[in-house]
Every structure is written in C-alpha cells, then in structure tokens.
Design a protein around this motif. Structure first.
Motif, short mmCIF file in Angstrom:
data_model
loop_
_atom_site.label_atom_id
_atom_site.label_comp_id
_atom_site.label_asym_id
_atom_site.label_seq_id
_atom_site.Cartn_x
_atom_site.Cartn_y
_atom_site.Cartn_z
N MET A 34 25.73 0.50 6.41
CA MET A 34 25.61 -0.18 7.71
C MET A 34 24.23 0.08 8.30
SD MET A 34 27.86 0.36 11.22
CE MET A 34 29.40 -0.11 10.45
N ALA A 35 23.58 -0.98 8.77
CA ALA A 35 22.27 -0.85 9.40
C ALA A 35 22.41 -0.23 10.78
CB ALA A 35 21.60 -2.22 9.52
N GLU A 36 21.33 0.38 11.25
CA GLU A 36 21.36 0.95 12.60
C GLU A 36 21.66 -0.14 13.62
OE1 GLU A 36 18.09 3.29 13.82
OE2 GLU A 36 18.28 4.74 12.19
N LYS A 37 22.47 0.21 14.61
CA LYS A 37 22.91 -0.75 15.62
C LYS A 37 22.23 -0.47 16.95
CE LYS A 37 25.78 -2.69 12.76
NZ LYS A 37 25.54 -4.04 12.24
N ALA A 38 22.28 -1.45 17.83
CA ALA A 38 21.72 -1.29 19.18
C ALA A 38 22.39 -2.25 20.14
CB ALA A 38 20.21 -1.51 19.17
N ILE A 39 22.43 -1.84 21.40
CA ILE A 39 22.87 -2.70 22.50
C ILE A 39 21.62 -3.33 23.11
CG2 ILE A 39 23.90 -2.74 24.81
CD1 ILE A 39 25.63 -0.35 23.94
N LEU A 40 21.66 -4.62 23.36
CA LEU A 40 20.56 -5.31 24.04
C LEU A 40 21.00 -5.68 25.44
CD1 LEU A 40 17.86 -6.79 24.26
CD2 LEU A 40 18.93 -8.76 23.12
N PHE A 41 20.23 -5.24 26.44
CA PHE A 41 20.52 -5.57 27.84
C PHE A 41 19.37 -6.40 28.39
CE2 PHE A 41 20.22 -3.94 32.40
CZ PHE A 41 21.08 -4.92 32.89
N ASP A 42 19.67 -7.65 28.73
CA ASP A 42 18.67 -8.56 29.28
C ASP A 42 18.88 -8.67 30.79
OD1 ASP A 42 16.98 -10.61 30.02
OD2 ASP A 42 17.61 -12.00 28.43
N THR A 43 18.02 -8.02 31.56
CA THR A 43 18.20 -7.99 33.01
C THR A 43 18.04 -9.38 33.64
OG1 THR A 43 15.85 -7.51 33.42
CG2 THR A 43 17.32 -5.63 33.11
N SER A 44 17.33 -10.27 32.97
CA SER A 44 17.11 -11.60 33.53
C SER A 44 18.39 -12.46 33.48
CB SER A 44 15.99 -12.33 32.78
OG SER A 44 16.37 -12.63 31.46
N GLN A 45 19.37 -12.03 32.72
CA GLN A 45 20.63 -12.76 32.63
C GLN A 45 21.78 -12.03 33.33
OE1 GLN A 45 20.78 -13.25 28.29
NE2 GLN A 45 20.34 -15.42 28.58
N CYS A 46 21.52 -10.84 33.83
CA CYS A 46 22.57 -10.03 34.45
C CYS A 46 22.87 -10.54 35.87
CB CYS A 46 22.14 -8.57 34.52
SG CYS A 46 23.36 -7.46 35.29
N SER A 47 24.17 -10.64 36.18
CA SER A 47 24.58 -11.08 37.51
C SER A 47 25.04 -9.93 38.40
CB SER A 47 25.74 -12.09 37.38
OG SER A 47 26.88 -11.48 36.82
N GLY A 48 25.00 -8.71 37.88
CA GLY A 48 25.41 -7.55 38.67
C GLY A 48 26.90 -7.49 38.94
N CYS A 49 27.72 -8.08 38.08
CA CYS A 49 29.16 -8.15 38.33
C CYS A 49 29.87 -6.82 38.11
CB CYS A 49 29.80 -9.22 37.45
SG CYS A 49 29.86 -8.79 35.69
N LYS A 50 29.24 -5.89 37.37
CA LYS A 50 29.80 -4.57 37.06
C LYS A 50 30.99 -4.63 36.11
CE LYS A 50 28.64 -2.81 41.66
NZ LYS A 50 29.16 -2.09 42.84
N GLY A 51 31.16 -5.76 35.44
CA GLY A 51 32.24 -5.86 34.47
C GLY A 51 32.11 -4.82 33.37
N CYS A 52 30.89 -4.58 32.93
CA CYS A 52 30.63 -3.58 31.89
C CYS A 52 31.03 -2.19 32.37
CB CYS A 52 29.17 -3.60 31.48
SG CYS A 52 28.01 -3.39 32.87
N GLN A 53 30.76 -1.92 33.63
CA GLN A 53 31.07 -0.63 34.24
C GLN A 53 32.59 -0.40 34.24
OE1 GLN A 53 28.51 0.26 37.68
NE2 GLN A 53 30.31 1.06 38.71
#
Length: 310
Positions: free
Chosen positions: A1-20
């Motif tokens: 398995m290749a190394e993985k990463a999370i990508l967070f694009d602030t320009s598309q974030c709505s601040g909904c806190k769903g991830c939280q």
C-alpha cells in the motif's frame, strides 16, 4: 500500500463542522456542551471548542479578518494531527504508544501502551497531543487506520459534504494541492499555498491554504523541539552503558557460579586455621585471611582436566 494522505482544501470548506462531529462519533468521544468553553458571553467566533483536548481530536478554526479581493478573509482552518513524515512524537515516545503505521505513513496510537509521560506533547511542533486525565493517556487523531485498513476513508473525509476533504495516495494529494493553489493565485489570491509537502519530513495532511499559512492557523516553518534530537543522541550512550552493566553482572555471575566459601576457624593456641566441617588444618600462622576474593572464587570453580578453570 502506498503512503496515504488527507487533503484539506480551505477554499471549498463551508465551516459546517461535519468532520468534527464525525470524528467524535467514530471514536466514541464525548462532546462539551458549554458555549465556547463556558465563556460568560459570545466571543465573536463560531469556533467551538476553542482548542484540542483530551476528548477532542479535531477542531475547525474560524478566523475573520479584513482584506482580500472581496474585502474580508474568512479563513477556516484545521487543528488536528498533521501526521508528520519524521514524527517527533513517535521518536520520543518511550513506550511505543505513538508510532508510524508502516502501510499508510499515518501516525497512530496504542492507548494500552501509553504511560502518560506526555513527552509527545512537548515534542510536537504543532501542539497536538493532549492528555486525557480521566484515562491517564494521550489523545490525538489516529488517522482512522482501522478504517483505512478496511478500504474506507477516515471518518472526517467521508462526511465532508462540500468536498473540502479528500483521501488517497500521498503523491496524488500533494499534486492536487499544488495545482489548486496555483489556480487560486491566478484568481487573485496571491497568498494561496499548498502546505505539507516538505514540512517535518512531509506531512500526511496536505492543505490548500487560500490566504496563506498564518491566516489559517498553520505554522509557516514548524520546528522540532531540540530535546527530541537529544534523546536520539543519548540512546546509543545509554545503550552502551546498559550493555556494560549487563556484561559486568554476567561476569560476576559466572565467577560466582558454583562458589561456596569454606567455613573456617582460627585456633590462637596453635596458630592453625581449621576447616570447620572437616577439622583439617588449612594453614598455619596469622589468623587473617590473606587470599583475595578472586582467589577464593577461582579456587572453588570447577576445573577442567588440564587444570584450567571453566
């Protein structure tokens, strides 16, 4: 398995806190119910809780400033483990409770090993690991390696509705971040930058920061605590000292194996030293024992046919 990463694009974030919320649900973590951590009145921010804690692994940050092409900079940020390529928390942990998952490169934890020393908290350049006092262990994002191992994305990524979060091979996430940052700069956001490709050995949370690192609460040049390097310098030294100590103890054990000191008594009338068990005269003269400890040990060790000690 290749190394993985999370990508967070602030320009598309709505601040909904769903991830939280998803992080709380998947990891079965309680949520504080007070407004902005018991503030006496509204503080002017929608961010809550104000920071990470022993029960909070992910916080979405809110920063509202004047400026930018539209007159305001509302910069959402992500406060959580960055999953460093050269993770100082894993390096300094004496119990192996924080370690790099070999399959993904994500920095995960084993609470059963944690001894509560909090060295990781002092080593982290992003001030992430927090002590859960009720459980006596360190708490931080694990990268949801349990989900990833079963072909799923981390919980935070799965729940993101506007598509601000993505998950995949690290090289692909870095390339997408750099491409997106270039597009934002072309659209007038001069400070837009892709963050995480090289910091602290290469992070496994790659971010597109629309208004620059500082505006989104990220450190432009994160530095590792020098104490981490000192522990690595000391490891060979302490290892050598430990090895010598063990070798010394082993030698003493070998010398003492099979050793049984004869019981002796001195007769001042005759000047003889007698064996208490056999009553044989061992020596005649001064009652003081003139033989060294080594001589006594060697004389009681088993002998080979040639007369040498084993």
């Amino acid at each position: 398995m290749a190394e993985k990463a999370i990508l967070f694009d602030t320009s598309q974030c709505s601040g909904c806190k769903g991830c939280q919320a998803a992080c709380k649900c998947w990891n079965d973590l309680p949520s504080p119910t007070a407004l902005n951590a018991d503030a006496p009145s509204f503080t002017g921010t929608y961010q809550n809780p104000p920071d990470l804690s022993g029960v909070t692994r992910l916080v979405m940050t809110f920063s509202e400033e004047q400026g930018g092409p539209k007159g305001i900079k509302w910069a959402f940020g992500r406060r959580s483990c960055q999953h460093c390529g050269d993770a100082p928390c894993a390096t300094i942990c004496p119990a192996g409770a924080i370690f790099v998952d070999e399959a993904t490169g994500l920095v995960t934890t084993d609470a059963a090993r944690c001894i509560g020393c909090r060295f990781c908290a002092s080593a982290c350049p992003f001030d992430v690991p927090r002590y859960a006092g009720d459980r006596g262990v360190i708490n931080k994002c694990t990268g949801c390696v349990d989900r990833v191992a079963n072909g799923l994305a981390p919980a935070c990524v799965t729940t993101c509705q506007p598509g601000a979060l993505s998950f995949g091979d690290r090289d692909e996430m870095v390339a997408r971040a750099e491409e997106r940052a270039a597009v934002l700069r072309e659209r007038g956001y001069a400070d837009a930058v892709a963050y995480g490709a090289d910091e602290v050995g290469g992070l496994h949370v790659i971010q597109v920061l629309k208004y620059g690192a500082a505006a989104h609460g990220q450190r432009p040049d994160p530095a590792v605590n020098p104490a981490v390097q000192l522990t690595q310098v000391m490891k060979p030294v302490t290892g050598a000292v430990t090895g010598l100590t063990v070798a010394g103890l082993a030698a003493m054990f070998a010398l003492g194996a099979g050793y049984k000191r004869d019981r002796r008594a001195y007769n001042p009338a005759t000047g003889d030293t007698l064996d208490v068990d056999t009553r044989e005269v061992i020596k005649h003269g001064d009652g003081q024992d003139t033989e060294s400890v080594k001589e006594h040990i060697l004389e009681n060790l088993p002998r080979r046919k040639g007369g040498d000690h084993e």
